[in-house]
Design an enzyme around this catalytic site. Sequence first.
Site, PDB file in Angstrom:
ATOM      1  N   GLU A 269      -0.425  -4.306  -2.652  1.00 54.61           N
ATOM      2  CA  GLU A 269       0.928  -4.901  -2.535  1.00 54.61           C
ATOM      3  C   GLU A 269       1.221  -5.346  -1.107  1.00 54.61           C
ATOM      4  OE1 GLU A 269       0.338  -1.772  -2.478  1.00 54.61           O
ATOM      5  OE2 GLU A 269       1.850  -0.646  -1.352  1.00 54.61           O
TER       6      GLU A 269
ATOM      7  N   CYS B 225      -2.090   4.696  -3.088  1.00 57.55           N
ATOM      8  CA  CYS B 225      -1.937   5.553  -1.907  1.00 57.55           C
ATOM      9  C   CYS B 225      -1.301   6.891  -2.298  1.00 57.55           C
ATOM     10  CB  CYS B 225      -1.152   4.817  -0.821  1.00 57.55           C
ATOM     11  SG  CYS B 225      -1.356   5.591   0.800  1.00 57.55           S
TER      12      CYS B 225
ATOM     13  N   HIS C 222      -3.798  -0.700  -0.221  1.00 58.51           N
ATOM     14  CA  HIS C 222      -2.497  -1.230  -0.658  1.00 58.51           C
ATOM     15  C   HIS C 222      -2.588  -2.704  -1.055  1.00 58.51           C
ATOM     16  CE1 HIS C 222       0.250   2.063   0.557  1.00 58.51           C
ATOM     17  NE2 HIS C 222      -0.647   2.312   1.491  1.00 58.51           N
TER      18      HIS C 222
END
Lengths: 229, 85
Positions: free
Chosen positions: A207, A89, A205
């Site tokens: 994560e 990002c 993302h």
Amino acid sequence: MPKKVVSIVVFPGSNCDRDLDIAVQKYMNVNTELVWHDDPNIKNQEMIFIPGGFSFGDYLRSGALATKSPAMKEVIRLSKKGVPIIGICNGFQILTECKLLDGALIDNCKRLFICKENFVKIENKNTPFTKNIHKNVVQFPIAHAQGRFYTSEDNLKRLEDNNQIVFKYSSRDGKINKSENPNGSMNNIAGIINKNKNILGLMPHPERAVNFSEDNDGISFFRGLQNLL
Amino acid sequence: MNLRKLLKMIYRVYINFKKGILDPEAEAIKRTIDSMGYKTIKNISKGKFFDIEISSSKNTLGDLEKISSDLLSNPIIENFKIIKK
């Protein structure tokens, strides 16, 4: 044997560093060191992550001011030595602003901040970052206002010819078309690598896709990175 | 105008998008102007500028060009132009 240590560079305004830290430690089976942006030394050079967020408040352009941080100068130097570097990002935006990756990430075509789950097709599985992901289409959240990938037609062709386009926004079954393109990115591009295949940038993302079950696709993404260490 | 102001060295760096890059903010502003009833507005492009005051004229333009291409603008998407104020 002591665990290996990977570095996560943190800027004023980073806000995904902690999520990334947790995912990396848990699924890559490593320790992490958070490196503050004004530190010119990065001790642990196994792998470097540039996390998401709003470095320097996204002032000027997303990622632009972060490129001049002492830690980023070191990241640029280490990138030339082949150290694996992943920008997620805002981290992707920083890597393009550093010219470590091609292109630019500009305002989404509808100028909205988009925050949603999105399907992403793995366009190139022949990279160190993606070769261990078993699925062809993964589900990662996206959360950005400046994620529209843009580059010149010549550069786009070069990216395609060199198989540097790694992730594309897609439907659940991997279809790539305009209706599956959340932000107006050229050719639905969600993530690319450099020519030497040691630098990856992606807007989605991974994560944030590790929390809910063992099937979450972020888990296989991070597990798959262990082969790089 | 006082002397101090006259002696100030200020340059203005204009930044705008390269041709052909969609700027959704400019598009939205254009649509609002259309909705205000103005019929003659054909196109709007948006940019920004920086006024930069310098303390010495030595290497000024060279430095400003470097600052403009290396930080203030992103050459992939933007053009810049420097003028003396």
